[in-house]
Design an enzyme around this catalytic site. Structure first.
Site, short mmCIF file in Angstrom:
data_model
loop_
_atom_site.label_atom_id
_atom_site.label_comp_id
_atom_site.label_asym_id
_atom_site.label_seq_id
_atom_site.Cartn_x
_atom_site.Cartn_y
_atom_site.Cartn_z
N ARG A 11 47.22 0.78 23.54
CA ARG A 11 48.31 1.43 24.29
C ARG A 11 49.29 0.33 24.67
O ARG A 11 48.91 -0.61 25.38
CB ARG A 11 47.74 2.13 25.52
CG ARG A 11 48.70 3.01 26.31
CD ARG A 11 48.94 4.39 25.71
NE ARG A 11 47.85 5.33 25.73
CZ ARG A 11 47.58 6.18 26.72
NH1 ARG A 11 48.26 6.17 27.84
NH2 ARG A 11 46.60 7.05 26.61
N SER B 171 50.23 9.66 25.12
CA SER B 171 49.99 10.68 26.14
C SER B 171 51.18 10.83 27.08
O SER B 171 52.26 11.19 26.66
CB SER B 171 48.69 10.36 26.90
OG SER B 171 48.33 11.41 27.74
N ASP C 134 50.82 17.79 29.69
CA ASP C 134 51.47 16.50 29.45
C ASP C 134 51.90 16.46 27.98
O ASP C 134 51.61 17.39 27.23
CB ASP C 134 50.53 15.35 29.85
CG ASP C 134 49.31 15.22 28.96
OD1 ASP C 134 48.99 16.21 28.25
OD2 ASP C 134 48.67 14.16 28.96
N ASP D 202 51.05 15.16 25.16
CA ASP D 202 50.14 15.35 24.02
C ASP D 202 49.18 16.51 24.25
O ASP D 202 48.23 16.71 23.51
CB ASP D 202 49.38 14.06 23.67
CG ASP D 202 48.41 13.64 24.76
OD1 ASP D 202 48.67 13.94 25.93
OD2 ASP D 202 47.39 13.00 24.44
N ARG E 11 46.14 17.38 28.91
CA ARG E 11 45.96 17.58 30.35
C ARG E 11 46.72 18.82 30.79
O ARG E 11 47.62 19.29 30.10
CB ARG E 11 46.50 16.39 31.14
CG ARG E 11 45.76 15.11 30.87
CD ARG E 11 46.46 13.95 31.56
NE ARG E 11 45.92 12.70 31.08
CZ ARG E 11 45.41 11.74 31.85
NH1 ARG E 11 45.40 11.91 33.15
NH2 ARG E 11 44.94 10.64 31.33
N THR F 256 34.14 6.78 34.73
CA THR F 256 35.49 7.35 34.63
C THR F 256 35.93 7.46 33.18
O THR F 256 35.79 6.51 32.42
CB THR F 256 36.49 6.45 35.38
OG1 THR F 256 35.91 6.10 36.62
CG2 THR F 256 37.79 7.17 35.60
N GLU G 149 37.79 15.71 34.98
CA GLU G 149 38.10 14.52 35.78
C GLU G 149 39.32 14.82 36.64
O GLU G 149 40.16 15.65 36.27
CB GLU G 149 38.31 13.29 34.91
CG GLU G 149 39.50 13.37 33.99
CD GLU G 149 39.70 12.09 33.16
OE1 GLU G 149 38.88 11.16 33.27
OE2 GLU G 149 40.68 12.04 32.42
N LYS H 293 39.12 16.08 26.76
CA LYS H 293 39.94 16.98 27.58
C LYS H 293 40.91 17.74 26.68
O LYS H 293 41.37 17.22 25.67
CB LYS H 293 40.67 16.20 28.67
CG LYS H 293 41.49 15.01 28.22
CD LYS H 293 42.02 14.27 29.43
CE LYS H 293 42.84 13.06 29.07
NZ LYS H 293 42.05 11.93 28.57
#
Length: 586
Positions: free
Chosen positions: A37, A139, A296, A298, A301, A374, A398, A412
């Site tokens: 990223r 993302s 979002d 992509d 979420r 996480t 999450e 997700k």
């Protein structure tokens, strides 16, 4: 060989600009469990044609080492709509270069012919039994960024030691292979397949297994607004509503089409709160919609907002929506599984910084709850292990508005979460209940769980290291804080060092990682607070929660107590003024 990035470097050389050249070439992007990223641009520290070719060459060699049947099974590659004019980089171009790398080595590639939500990549890995998947996306990061996200053959994101193995293989394969730059070669290759039509059919068939109230969906008067925040989600959420026999949601016209400039928002991240939803609120008021669903860019979420009786809009936190979806998915399961024995094989998961509301529901209802580290890489991998043992993993979430509502995707998924939320709201409307009222009912039954999370921005890794070192040597060497203001500390778990004061041998049960910072404090008043660094952004995040047993309904007092705890945490543990930390702003 990209003329744009090449020109940038030549220009800097001509100017003798050593500072900028150092930024571009000083260090290579680190390949971690989240893949890559970084900003798009020139040099080995950025996402560009060359670094994509090098990364894919390394990944290809690593897969060859791990799978003897790679040339039979192949990989899937998807991409979002990001593009960067000044460097000539785009998600689609990066995806094609990655496909070219694999095809040049005789590996079949299932390359989506058009933009796709991130969850479609892990879905395809599982559905077609492929060796791996790549999604080119950043993302909800700022517009100049891009990313390279990797899935293993089990359909979940990679975890260690794969990241280290891939990283090593990238180091060993930096010289571009012959024809590495010529992505036009793939168009005539028999190894290139397009999974777009098949996945668009099969995915929507699979998520219908989570549709339990088709008749209510057909009849409901409830109206929804959807925004894809200039990303990929619009078409797919419309199709999901159709699959559930719901009337299509009103789409925010200014945001429904993909636009790599994200012109109407400061950050394309629905997690940032009401600022991202301004246009959605306006459309909902105009069309009389009660509920807003926001993906979002992509579409992995989901944020949800609901109009209250006061006329105000309530944006649910990730923990609140996790509580609602957990309650809903379990209720639907229970209504369709009258056999009480089956409950011993039912599981729900959430990450360690998320609300423990699922634990409270599990305790009362008799199913299993597990927490993981996480990130969905941990939940996806754990879910697959459990499913392979014959267990049913109904739901995982999450707090960062990520939900896994459907076992066909081990990550997700904002598309299935959006339509399942719409069905839940439609069902509740037949009982004259809003989402907010049902959330209160969940807390009344299982105990209030009040959470508060935020972050500070810090661009200096040394300051971050110093801040956490200070917490580990707070009252002298190797002694953690005994209190935080007026709040007494009763337990400490440090997943960077592996220390856990609550265990007999003082060793943490969850896996530890020296490369990231994460300390959890338990307080005598029942509060829990975790401080951690972000893997993808220059942030130090915190998460706090107060849990009350069922029957304690003094919510205002609980909120006040949590606010005071958070203030103490910021003042004594973060010390923002001393450490020059920048607060989160709306």
């Amino acid at each position: 060989q990209n003329p744009k990035t090449s020109a940038i470097v030549k220009q800097l050389l001509a100017e003798g600009n050593a500072t900028e050249l150092q930024k571009y070439f000083g260090s290579r992007m680190e390949f971690g469990t989240a893949g890559l990223r970084a900003a798009m641009g020139a040099g080995i520290s950025h996402m560009n044609d060359l670094t994509i070719i090098q990364t894919t060459q390394g990944f290809c060699r690593y897969l060859e080492k791990n799978f003897s049947d790679l040339k039979k099974r192949g990989v899937v590659i998807g991409f979002d709509a990001r593009a960067h004019l000044s460097s000539g980089g785009s998600s689609k171009r990066f995806a094609r270069l990655a496909a070219n790398t694999f095809i040049s080595q005789g590996v079949p590639v299932y390359l989506f012919s058009d933009i796709t939500p991130t969850p479609f990549v892990p879905y395809t890995v599982t559905h077609l039994k492929l060796c791996a998947g790549i999604m080119v996306t950043a993302s909800h990061n700022p517009k100049q960024d891009n990313g390279y996200k990797v899935y293993w053959e089990n359909g979940a994101q990679i975890i260690s030691p794969h990241d280290k193995g891939i990283s090593q293989a990238i180091e060993e394969n930096q010289e571009p292979w012959p024809q590495a730059w010529d992505d036009k070669l793939i168009d005539s290759s028999l190894l290139l397949h397009d999974p777009y039509a098949m996945v668009n059919k099969e995915y929507f068939k699979d998520i219908q297994k989570q549709c339990f109230h088709r008749n209510i969906n057909k009849e409901t008067n409830l109206k929804f607004v959807h925004t894809s925040v200039h990303g990929v989600g619009h078409k797919f959420v419309q199709l999901a509503f159709k699959a559930f026999d719901l009337s299509p949601p009103f789409a925010v016209p200014e945001q429904k089409d993909p636009d790599p400039e994200f012109p109407t928002v400061k950050y394309p991240n629905p997690e940032e709160g009401k600022g991202v939803l301004t246009l959605s609120f306006a459309l909902a008021e105009k069309d009389g919609a009660k509920i807003i669903l926001a993906n979002d860019p992509d579409a992995d979420r989901l944020a949800v907002a609901e109009k209250q009786e006061s006329g105000e809009w309530k944006v649910f936190s990730g923990n609140e929506l996790g509580a609602l979806l957990g309650w809903w998915i379990f209720t639907c399961w229970k209504n369709h599984n009258r056999n009480n024995c089956a409950i011993k094989d039912v599981y729900m998961l959430s990450s360690t910084v998320s609300s423990k509301i699922l634990r409270a529901i599990a305790l009362k209802e008799g199913f299993h709850f597990e927490e993981t580290l996480t990130g969905f890489k941990w939940m996806g991998n754990r879910a697959k292990q459990l499913m392979d043992q014959g267990k049913a993993v109904l739901f995982a979430f999450e707090e960062a508005i990520g939900y896994m509502c459907c076992p066909a995707v081990l990550d997700k998924d904002g598309v299935s979460a959006a339509v399942i939320t719409a069905e839940m709201a439609s069902f509740l409307a037949t009982r004259n209940l809003s989402l907010s009222q049902q959330l209160k009912a969940v807390y009344d039954e299982y105990g209030f769980h009040i959470t508060k999370a935020s972050y500070f921005i810090c661009h200096d890794p040394k300051v971050i290291q110093q801040l956490f070192d200070n917490l580990r040597n707070f009252d002298g060497k190797n002694t953690y804080p005994k209190s935080c203001g007026r709040f007494k500390v009763s337990g400490i778990r440090d997943l960077t060092t592996g220390y856990d004061s609550s265990q007999p041998d003082q060793k943490a049960i969850l896996p530890t990682s020296k490369s990231s910072q994460m300390i959890t404090f338990t307080f005598a008043n029942g509060g829990v607070a975790t401080m951690r660094t972000s893997g993808t952004e220059p942030k130090i995040k915190y998460y706090s929660e107060l849990c009350a047993p069922p029957g304690n309904s003094d919510v205002e007092q609980l909120k006040k107590e949590l606010d005071e705890l958070v203030n103490a945490l910021e003042k004594h543990f973060f010390q923002p003024e001393k450490n020059n930390l920048q607060r989160k702003t709306e």
